[in-house]
Scaffold this active site. Structure first.
Site, short mmCIF file in Angstrom:
data_model
loop_
_atom_site.label_atom_id
_atom_site.label_comp_id
_atom_site.label_asym_id
_atom_site.label_seq_id
_atom_site.Cartn_x
_atom_site.Cartn_y
_atom_site.Cartn_z
CE LYS A 187 -1.95 2.15 3.09
NZ LYS A 187 -1.88 3.55 2.53
N GLY A 241 6.31 4.63 8.49
CA GLY A 241 5.83 5.14 9.19
C GLY A 241 5.49 5.99 10.33
CB SER A 242 3.41 8.20 12.45
OG SER A 242 2.48 7.55 12.66
CG LEU A 244 -0.51 7.12 16.59
CD1 LEU A 244 -0.58 7.72 17.83
CD2 LEU A 244 -1.06 8.42 15.58
CB VAL A 245 0.33 4.31 12.17
CG1 VAL A 245 -0.46 3.25 11.08
CG2 VAL A 245 -0.45 5.35 11.80
CD GLU A 264 12.77 3.85 8.78
OE1 GLU A 264 12.41 4.49 9.62
OE2 GLU A 264 12.70 3.66 7.64
CB CYS A 298 12.05 8.35 9.77
SG CYS A 298 12.99 7.49 8.60
CD GLU A 397 9.44 11.50 13.23
OE1 GLU A 397 8.73 10.71 13.45
OE2 GLU A 397 10.39 11.19 12.79
P1 ADP Z 1 2.36 10.78 8.56
O1 ADP Z 1 1.64 10.04 9.74
O2 ADP Z 1 3.20 10.90 8.46
O3 ADP Z 1 1.23 10.81 7.36
P2 ADP Z 1 1.33 7.46 9.30
O4 ADP Z 1 2.30 6.76 9.90
O5 ADP Z 1 0.53 8.02 9.10
O6 ADP Z 1 2.70 8.64 8.99
O7 ADP Z 1 1.58 6.80 7.95
C1 ADP Z 1 2.50 5.76 6.91
C2 ADP Z 1 1.66 5.20 6.33
O8 ADP Z 1 0.38 4.07 7.41
C3 ADP Z 1 0.83 5.50 5.14
O9 ADP Z 1 0.56 4.48 4.27
C4 ADP Z 1 -0.76 5.56 5.99
O10 ADP Z 1 -1.50 5.01 5.25
C5 ADP Z 1 -0.60 3.79 6.95
N1 ADP Z 1 -1.40 4.12 7.93
C6 ADP Z 1 -1.63 4.76 8.06
N2 ADP Z 1 -3.03 4.93 9.09
C7 ADP Z 1 -2.79 3.61 9.58
C8 ADP Z 1 -3.28 2.60 9.93
N3 ADP Z 1 -4.08 2.34 11.01
N4 ADP Z 1 -3.39 0.94 9.85
C9 ADP Z 1 -2.23 0.77 8.80
N5 ADP Z 1 -1.70 1.61 8.11
C10 ADP Z 1 -1.49 2.98 8.19
#
Ligand code: ADP
Length: 494
Positions: A187, A241-242, A244-245, A264, A298, A397
């Site tokens: 994705k 990604g973040s 949090l996620v 990561e 990052c 960050e």
């Molecule tokens: P940012 O805050 O920098 O946009 P994210 O961690 O939100 O970073 O996004 C990184 C990736 O994770 C993107 O492809 C986003 O669509 C995906 N993503 C965001 N939320 C979720 C979730 N709840 N579950 C799985 N993937 C997610």
């Protein structure tokens, strides 16, 4: 809505796929919905892409499972390697189109976009080389047994990538997964769907069999991403990604089928300059460490620690250097820093700048929007000084062109300061004292330590985080272990 469109850029015109690439075909999403992607340098719509929802993820996972069972996992490793090498060549020969896509969709300056595309090709080539060099061990226990291990592919890998290095992250994910015989449901980030889709076109052209790579899925994180993370037939998930996620991914794995997880995540990396460093060289690397990719890394070196003897000279030179960074149109070959990715990110970063001011830090340079409101998400390169460790801008960050510089006196003190973070992705050291460089590199809690440079990456060298910066390593031989599982075979001899 159409499955492709002609896109014109100042560099090239090209046909951009807009659908979902599932089972070797370009299709519309089951929901029939589309969403727009924006050029962050102009705030204009670039294109609308088809949106993936949970139903599409099901289709993609089923296709990936079939492809895994029906041949990919047992394709001769050399053949898999050859396909990756071919894909690497195709990426290289489409460098202008892919770079234009990155500049348009992400706002990356062309120079940087080209370097990303070349690095992506190198990564695919590197893992193409590995495909037929992954093997287990024979283990002697006693004469009546033959023991050996096999490094087998894990299965269907869900791969979720971010928007800051859209095409490079695509390659980092696909390379090791395919080399080791896995199939992929990848994705892209909703902010930057285009280069991943173009990459799928190249997979098709390279002859990657249907279902092996399902690129996929321009869907939103909370919908398509969450569906991948919770899917009962996804065997492994690799996420960038973040933090949090990242937590949500781990949670979704725990609540579903305990799919293997590599993450990561974020960082708040220290970049340390000792008195004995060459000031001009250190300033160049520190500047690159924070402002490269507009601070949207990052591993950005956002906490800068400078030893007291060199502090004044450093700040003076760094201010001059940062103010001279050319901010502007990504399609201008002279641009160093483009726009931030979105209004949301712009607002977040400006919020941090406000918080730094409110908490008493001094803005040495920048601190404002660059250009007019309504014509791109540009922010001036910003340096804070007079910071204290507890400030939000020292702990969280920011993911933008904003850094903070703090003075230190001793090596012991700066190691303590450097390690004062929930993150541990990277760190930088600038010194001409070799013993000190090695001592400090050993003492810092970080997955990568750069000595007298910063942000340099190579497909051969692993990358990943200590502490809350992640789990597992990407790149290098180390990444192969994230995409294989070890089977031990014990045969009793007559
Ligand atoms: P940012 O805050 O920098 O946009 P994210 O961690 O939100 O970073 O996004 C990184 C990736 O994770 C993107 O492809 C986003 O669509 C995906 N993503 C965001 N939320 C979720 C979730 N709840 N579950 C799985 N993937 C997610």
């Amino acid at each position: 809505m159409a499955l492709s469109a002609t896109i014109k850029t100042p560099l090239v015109s090209f046909t951009q796929p807009l659908g979902l690439y599932i089972d070797g075909q370009w299709v519309r999403g089951q929901s029939g919905q589309t969403f727009e992607t924006i050029n962050p340098a102009t705030e204009e719509v670039v294109a609308a892409v088809h949106e993936a929802t949970a139903e599409d993820i099901d289709l993609a996972v089923n296709a990936a499972r079939r492809a895994f069972r029906n041949g990919w996992s047992t394709t001769a490793p050399t053949e898999r390697g050859k396909l990756l090498l071919k894909l690497a060549e195709l990426v290289e020969s489409h460098i202008e189109v892919l770079s234009a896509i990155e500049s348009l969709d992400n706002g990356k300056p062309l120079k940087l976009a080209r370097s990303d595309v070349l690095s992506a090709a190198s990564c695919l080539r590197y893992y193409g080389g590995w495909a037929d060099k992954v093997h287990g061990q024979t283990i002697d226990t006693d004469p009546s047994f033959l023991n050996y291990t096999r490094h087998e592919p894990i299965g269907v890998c869900g791969q979720i990538i971010p928007w800051n290095f859209p095409f490079l992250m695509w390659a980092w994910k696909i390379g090791p997964a395919l080399a080791t015989g896995n199939t992929v449901v990848l994705k892209t980030a909703e902010q930057t769907p285009l280069s991943g889709l173009y990459g799928a076109l190249l997979c098709h052209e390279a002859g990657v069999p249907p279902g092996v790579v399902n690129v996929v899925v321009s869907g939103f994180g909370a919908v398509a991403g969450a569906a991948i993370a919770a899917h009962m037939d996804v065997d492994k998930i690799a996420f960038t990604g973040s933090t949090l996620v990242g937590r949500r991914i781990l949670e979704a794995s725990a609540k579903s089928n305990l799919k293997k997880v590599t993450l990561e995540l974020g960082g708040k990396s220290p970049n340390i300059v000792f008195d004995d460093a060459d000031v001009e060289r250190a300033v160049d690397w520190v500047n690159n460490g924070i402002y490269f990719n507009h601070g949207q890394c990052c591993c950005a070196g956002s906490r800068i620690y400078v030893q007291e003897g060199i502090y004044d000279a450093f700040i003076k030179a760094f201010k001059k250097r940062a103010a001279a960074n050319v901010v502007g149109d990504p399609f201008d070959e002279n641009t160093f820093q483009g726009p931030q990715i979105s209004q949301l990110q712009f607002d977040r970063i400006m919020g941090y700048i406000k918080s730094g001011r409110e908490q008493g830090a001094t803005v040495e340079v920048g601190g404002q929007r660059h250009g007019e409101e309504g014509s791109g998400f540009f922010i001036q390169p910003t340096i804070f000084s007079n910071v204290t460790p507890g400030m939000k801008i020292m702990q969280e960050e920011i993911f933008g062109p904003v850094c903070a510089v703090q003075r230190f006196s001793t090596e012991e003190e700066v190691v303590r300061m450097g390690n004062d973070s929930i993150y541990g992705l990277a760190a930088g050291i600038h010194t001409t004292n070799v013993s000190r460089a090695i001592r400090v590199a050993n003492a810092l809690h970080a997955g990568t330590v750069w000595i007298n440079n910063y942000n340099s990456l190579s497909p051969q060298v692993p990358f990943g985080g200590f502490k809350q910066s992640g789990i597992g390593r990407e790149l290098g031989e180390y990444a192969l272990s994230n995409y294989t599982q070890v089977k031990a075979v014990r045969m009793l001899l007559d």
